[in-house]
Design a protein around this motif. Structure first.
Motif, PDB file in Angstrom:
ATOM      1  N   THR A  53       0.854  -1.194   0.000  1.00 12.41           N
ATOM      2  CA  THR A  53       0.000   0.000   0.000  1.00 12.41           C
ATOM      3  C   THR A  53       0.887   1.241   0.000  1.00 12.41           C
ATOM      4  O   THR A  53       2.086   1.164   0.319  1.00 12.41           O
ATOM      5  CB  THR A  53      -0.873   0.077   1.282  1.00 12.41           C
ATOM      6  OG1 THR A  53       0.006   0.115   2.413  1.00 12.41           O
ATOM      7  CG2 THR A  53      -1.855  -1.057   1.404  1.00 12.41           C
ATOM      8  N   GLY A  54       0.253   2.354  -0.296  1.00 15.43           N
ATOM      9  CA  GLY A  54       0.949   3.628  -0.209  1.00 15.43           C
ATOM     10  C   GLY A  54       1.299   3.941   1.239  1.00 15.43           C
ATOM     11  O   GLY A  54       2.342   4.546   1.526  1.00 15.43           O
ATOM     12  N   THR A  55       0.429   3.548   2.152  1.00 13.69           N
ATOM     13  CA  THR A  55       0.713   3.745   3.582  1.00 13.69           C
ATOM     14  C   THR A  55       2.043   3.107   3.951  1.00 13.69           C
ATOM     15  O   THR A  55       2.906   3.722   4.571  1.00 13.69           O
ATOM     16  CB  THR A  55      -0.416   3.103   4.434  1.00 13.69           C
ATOM     17  OG1 THR A  55      -1.602   3.859   4.260  1.00 13.69           O
ATOM     18  CG2 THR A  55      -0.052   3.056   5.900  1.00 13.69           C
ATOM     19  N   VAL A  95       5.095   4.974   2.473  1.00  5.89           N
ATOM     20  CA  VAL A  95       5.481   6.168   3.233  1.00  5.89           C
ATOM     21  C   VAL A  95       6.120   5.744   4.555  1.00  5.89           C
ATOM     22  O   VAL A  95       7.154   6.285   4.974  1.00  5.89           O
ATOM     23  CB  VAL A  95       4.249   7.076   3.474  1.00  5.89           C
ATOM     24  CG1 VAL A  95       4.598   8.226   4.395  1.00  5.89           C
ATOM     25  CG2 VAL A  95       3.704   7.605   2.145  1.00  5.89           C
ATOM     26  N   TYR A 118      -2.279  14.310   3.173  1.00  5.84           N
ATOM     27  CA  TYR A 118      -2.634  12.919   3.469  1.00  5.84           C
ATOM     28  C   TYR A 118      -1.520  12.015   2.993  1.00  5.84           C
ATOM     29  O   TYR A 118      -1.086  12.105   1.838  1.00  5.84           O
ATOM     30  CB  TYR A 118      -3.950  12.567   2.754  1.00  5.84           C
ATOM     31  CG  TYR A 118      -4.402  11.151   3.034  1.00  5.84           C
ATOM     32  CD1 TYR A 118      -4.960  10.831   4.266  1.00  5.84           C
ATOM     33  CD2 TYR A 118      -4.262  10.145   2.079  1.00  5.84           C
ATOM     34  CE1 TYR A 118      -5.374   9.537   4.543  1.00  5.84           C
ATOM     35  CE2 TYR A 118      -4.675   8.849   2.355  1.00  5.84           C
ATOM     36  CZ  TYR A 118      -5.223   8.554   3.587  1.00  5.84           C
ATOM     37  OH  TYR A 118      -5.624   7.266   3.861  1.00  5.84           O
ATOM     38  N   HIS A 119      -1.042  11.156   3.888  1.00  5.13           N
ATOM     39  CA  HIS A 119       0.020  10.216   3.500  1.00  5.13           C
ATOM     40  C   HIS A 119      -0.313   8.790   3.930  1.00  5.13           C
ATOM     41  O   HIS A 119       0.592   7.972   4.077  1.00  5.13           O
ATOM     42  CB  HIS A 119       1.347  10.613   4.142  1.00  5.13           C
ATOM     43  CG  HIS A 119       1.830  11.982   3.793  1.00  5.13           C
ATOM     44  ND1 HIS A 119       2.351  12.293   2.553  1.00  5.13           N
ATOM     45  CD2 HIS A 119       1.879  13.129   4.515  1.00  5.13           C
ATOM     46  CE1 HIS A 119       2.710  13.567   2.542  1.00  5.13           C
ATOM     47  NE2 HIS A 119       2.418  14.100   3.705  1.00  5.13           N
ATOM     48  N   GLY A 120      -1.589   8.489   4.188  1.00  6.45           N
ATOM     49  CA  GLY A 120      -1.940   7.150   4.644  1.00  6.45           C
ATOM     50  C   GLY A 120      -1.996   7.077   6.156  1.00  6.45           C
ATOM     51  O   GLY A 120      -2.094   8.103   6.837  1.00  6.45           O
ATOM     52  N   ASP A 151       4.551  16.068  -0.370  1.00  6.00           N
ATOM     53  CA  ASP A 151       3.764  15.714  -1.548  1.00  6.00           C
ATOM     54  C   ASP A 151       3.844  16.949  -2.444  1.00  6.00           C
ATOM     55  O   ASP A 151       3.454  18.042  -2.020  1.00  6.00           O
ATOM     56  CB  ASP A 151       2.314  15.421  -1.141  1.00  6.00           C
ATOM     57  CG  ASP A 151       1.457  15.003  -2.321  1.00  6.00           C
ATOM     58  OD1 ASP A 151       1.775  15.407  -3.465  1.00  6.00           O
ATOM     59  OD2 ASP A 151       0.452  14.293  -2.106  1.00  6.00           O
ATOM     60  N   ASP A 156       6.368  12.098  -1.448  1.00 11.73           N
ATOM     61  CA  ASP A 156       5.249  11.153  -1.458  1.00 11.73           C
ATOM     62  C   ASP A 156       4.544  11.313  -2.796  1.00 11.73           C
ATOM     63  O   ASP A 156       3.759  12.238  -2.994  1.00 11.73           O
ATOM     64  CB  ASP A 156       4.295  11.425  -0.301  1.00 11.73           C
ATOM     65  CG  ASP A 156       3.100  10.465  -0.325  1.00 11.73           C
ATOM     66  OD1 ASP A 156       2.968   9.700  -1.301  1.00 11.73           O
ATOM     67  OD2 ASP A 156       2.297  10.493   0.628  1.00 11.73           O
ATOM     68  N   VAL A 187       2.687   8.833  -4.086  1.00 13.55           N
ATOM     69  CA  VAL A 187       1.706   7.745  -4.158  1.00 13.55           C
ATOM     70  C   VAL A 187       0.561   8.158  -5.099  1.00 13.55           C
ATOM     71  O   VAL A 187       0.113   7.371  -5.921  1.00 13.55           O
ATOM     72  CB  VAL A 187       1.194   7.395  -2.745  1.00 13.55           C
ATOM     73  CG1 VAL A 187      -0.008   6.465  -2.807  1.00 13.55           C
ATOM     74  CG2 VAL A 187       2.315   6.768  -1.923  1.00 13.55           C
ATOM     75  N   LEU A 188       0.141   9.399  -4.984  1.00 10.08           N
ATOM     76  CA  LEU A 188      -0.948   9.875  -5.844  1.00 10.08           C
ATOM     77  C   LEU A 188      -0.401  10.604  -7.077  1.00 10.08           C
ATOM     78  O   LEU A 188      -0.849  10.401  -8.195  1.00 10.08           O
ATOM     79  CB  LEU A 188      -1.857  10.798  -5.031  1.00 10.08           C
ATOM     80  CG  LEU A 188      -3.180  11.250  -5.642  1.00 10.08           C
ATOM     81  CD1 LEU A 188      -4.175  11.618  -4.540  1.00 10.08           C
ATOM     82  CD2 LEU A 188      -3.039  12.418  -6.584  1.00 10.08           C
ATOM     83  N   LYS A 218      -0.537   3.232  -5.856  1.00 10.28           N
ATOM     84  CA  LYS A 218      -1.672   3.436  -6.773  1.00 10.28           C
ATOM     85  C   LYS A 218      -1.392   2.983  -8.208  1.00 10.28           C
ATOM     86  O   LYS A 218      -1.471   1.804  -8.493  1.00 10.28           O
ATOM     87  CB  LYS A 218      -2.118   4.895  -6.710  1.00 10.28           C
ATOM     88  CG  LYS A 218      -2.634   5.268  -5.294  1.00 10.28           C
ATOM     89  CD  LYS A 218      -3.431   6.541  -5.305  1.00 10.28           C
ATOM     90  CE  LYS A 218      -3.701   7.079  -3.921  1.00 10.28           C
ATOM     91  NZ  LYS A 218      -4.995   6.800  -3.373  1.00 10.28           N
TER      92      LYS A 218
END
Ligand SMILES: Cc1ncc(COP(=O)(O)O)c(C=O)c1O
Length: 456
Positions: free
Chosen positions: A126-128, A131, A154-156, A223, A256, A258-259, A283
């Motif tokens: 996961t992205g969580t 990070v 938001y970072h998870g 991010d 980050d 992730v997104l 993601k």
């Protein structure tokens, strides 16, 4: 492609009877009837039967253009044929092994060759986790424990990066020195004490706070365009302030992505000129299956190296680098070539420009942020620079809910308070339809505001 006509007789913004039945059953097995807090409900969630391309079909047989894309994950839309084929082939040969597979090398080779400053990589689910391991890697590398992060980003679900994720005007504190606020009741004070909070786009504040705490900070988690923080463009002077102060104080920069990796062939850091030491990914790189990855500079990634015995940072995971996620990710990423990104970029521009024109034409107190395949509509006239400026008033929040309802009524799923995202199967007609529906919403804006105000 034929689009559903605007303003239908039946109000499909309300979920149908099958969704309501599902939700009634779900009350007996989930704490609030849902399996994750991020599920949108109004007040009942829409249950999905299937997805195909850029469309979702709910259990009541209604079709929606999907601008959520499972929280920006599905960059090729639903049931993307190359992913379906690759995963079908893989699952017939087994779904997970305790041994490594060639698939993990192939996906790692693709990412290392594409994403700048990613010399070595490790996969998680996961992205969580991505990070989380990036933060731990920075700690192991520097021998320091504190981190800095952006307010509202938001970072998870890792405690340290949850600090100030949901700060409010009541607790966020001074405009030049944000408080470190708890994300949940009982969050250890020691966690808050270990996190320094910066405001996005505040170059002076970033220089001051990072220098002041420089000797104790392992990393600054950045991010490049926090979605829940406003999806606002980073100012170049802010990025250079963070980067220079971090370098000068031995603090690692964790991007980050992730997104925001979906912002371009090389990701968002490359797009905005950020030079990270570590990159958290997730993601899109899993092609719709669970994934996360930590990449970075060779010397920093050495903290994971177990070739000479116990590494500085052990990292495992039963399903890490599982062949299904590897094969799905590889199929998706191979099809994300320069022309795919150019297509997404151009659709994004058509939408953002079209929405901005519609707002200007009616002089409505709204604005649009975003870049590449992402956009976000805000209930305020001035483009926000950070989380505080993007924080909606109660009337603004109510307006956004009405906007989401209006979109649903016209067959479009629009996320609230986060990035709307595009997928490669979308066409120009879809982009124009989105703009057209938004213009229709603005046409009813005055009467809507009157009714919201009279409701108090
Ligand atoms: C920027 C960012 N980081 C981390 C995460 C956490 O990823 P995951 O939900 O896969 O744990 C997300 C998820 O939305 C995200 O947007």
């Amino acid at each position: 492609m034929t689009q559903p006509s605007r303003a239908k007789a039946t109000d499909i913004s309300r979920v149908g009877p099958k969704s309501r039945d599902c939700f009634a059953r779900a009350q007996f097995v989930f704490p609030d009837g849902t399996a994750r807090v991020t599920i949108e409900r109004d007040p009942t969630p829409r249950y999905i039967e299937r997805g195909m391309g850029s469309y979702l079909f709910d259990v009541d047989g209604r079709r929606f253009l999907d601008l959520n894309c499972n929280f920006t994950t599905l960059i090729h839309g639903h049931a993307f044929a190359p992913v379906v084929e690759a995963v079908t082939r893989q699952i017939q040969s087994g779904s997970c092994f305790a041994n490594p597979t060639e698939g993990e090398i192939e996906l790692a080779e693709l990412l290392c060759s594409r994403i700048p400053h990613v010399d070595r990589i490790r996969f998680v689910n996961t992205g969580t986790e991505a990070v989380l391991f990036a933060v731990k890697a920075a700690r192991a590398f520097t021998g320091r424990s504190k981190i800095a992060k952006l307010e509202g980003a938001y970072h998870g679900a890792y405690d340290w990066v949850e600090v100030s994720q949901a700060a409010t005007p009541q607790n966020w504190g001074d405009s030049t020195a944000p408080n470190s606020t708890s994300f949940y009741r009982g969050m250890p004070a020691s966690v808050r004490d270990e996190v320094i909070v910066l405001r996005f786009n505040d170059a002076i504040g970033a220089r001051r706070l990072l220098s002041q705490h420089g000797h104790e900070l392992a990393a600054v988690v950045m991010d490049p365009m926090p979605s829940r923080g406003g999806l606002t463009r980073p100012m170049p002077e802010f990025l250079s302030a963070v980067q220079e102060t971090a370098r000068g104080n031995g603090i690692l920069v964790i991007a980050d992505e992730v997104l925001n990796l979906r912002q371009g062939f090389q990701g968002a850091s490359a797009r905005y000129g950020l030079v990270p030491d570590l990159v958290a990914m997730g993601k899109i790189i899993g092609g719709g299956l669970p994934i996360g990855a930590i990449g970075g500079r060779n010397d920093v990634m050495k903290v994971f190296d177990a070739s000479a015995g116990r590494p500085l940072l052990p990292q495992g995971g039963t399903f890490s680098a599982n062949p299904l996620s590897m094969t799905a990710g590889l199929a998706a990423m191979r099809h994300l070539d320069h022309s795919a990104f150019a297509h997404l970029e151009s659709l994004g521009s058509v939408i953002r420009d079209g929405l901005a024109r519609a707002i200007a034409k009616r002089d409505a107190p709204l604005c649009v942020t975003g870049a590449a395949s992402l956009f976000r509509i805000h209930p305020m006239a001035q483009i926000p620079n950070d989380y505080r400026e993007a924080y909606p008033t109660p009337a603004g929040a109510a307006l956004m809910k009405e906007l989401t309802r209006f979109f649903a009524q016209n067959g479009i799923i629009l996320p609230i308070g986060a990035a709307a995202s595009l997928s490669t199967p979308m066409e120009l007609a879809d982009a124009e339809f989105i703009v057209d529906v938004f213009a229709g919403f603005l046409d009813s804006y005055d009467s809507l505001m009157d009714s919201l105000e009279s409701r108090g």
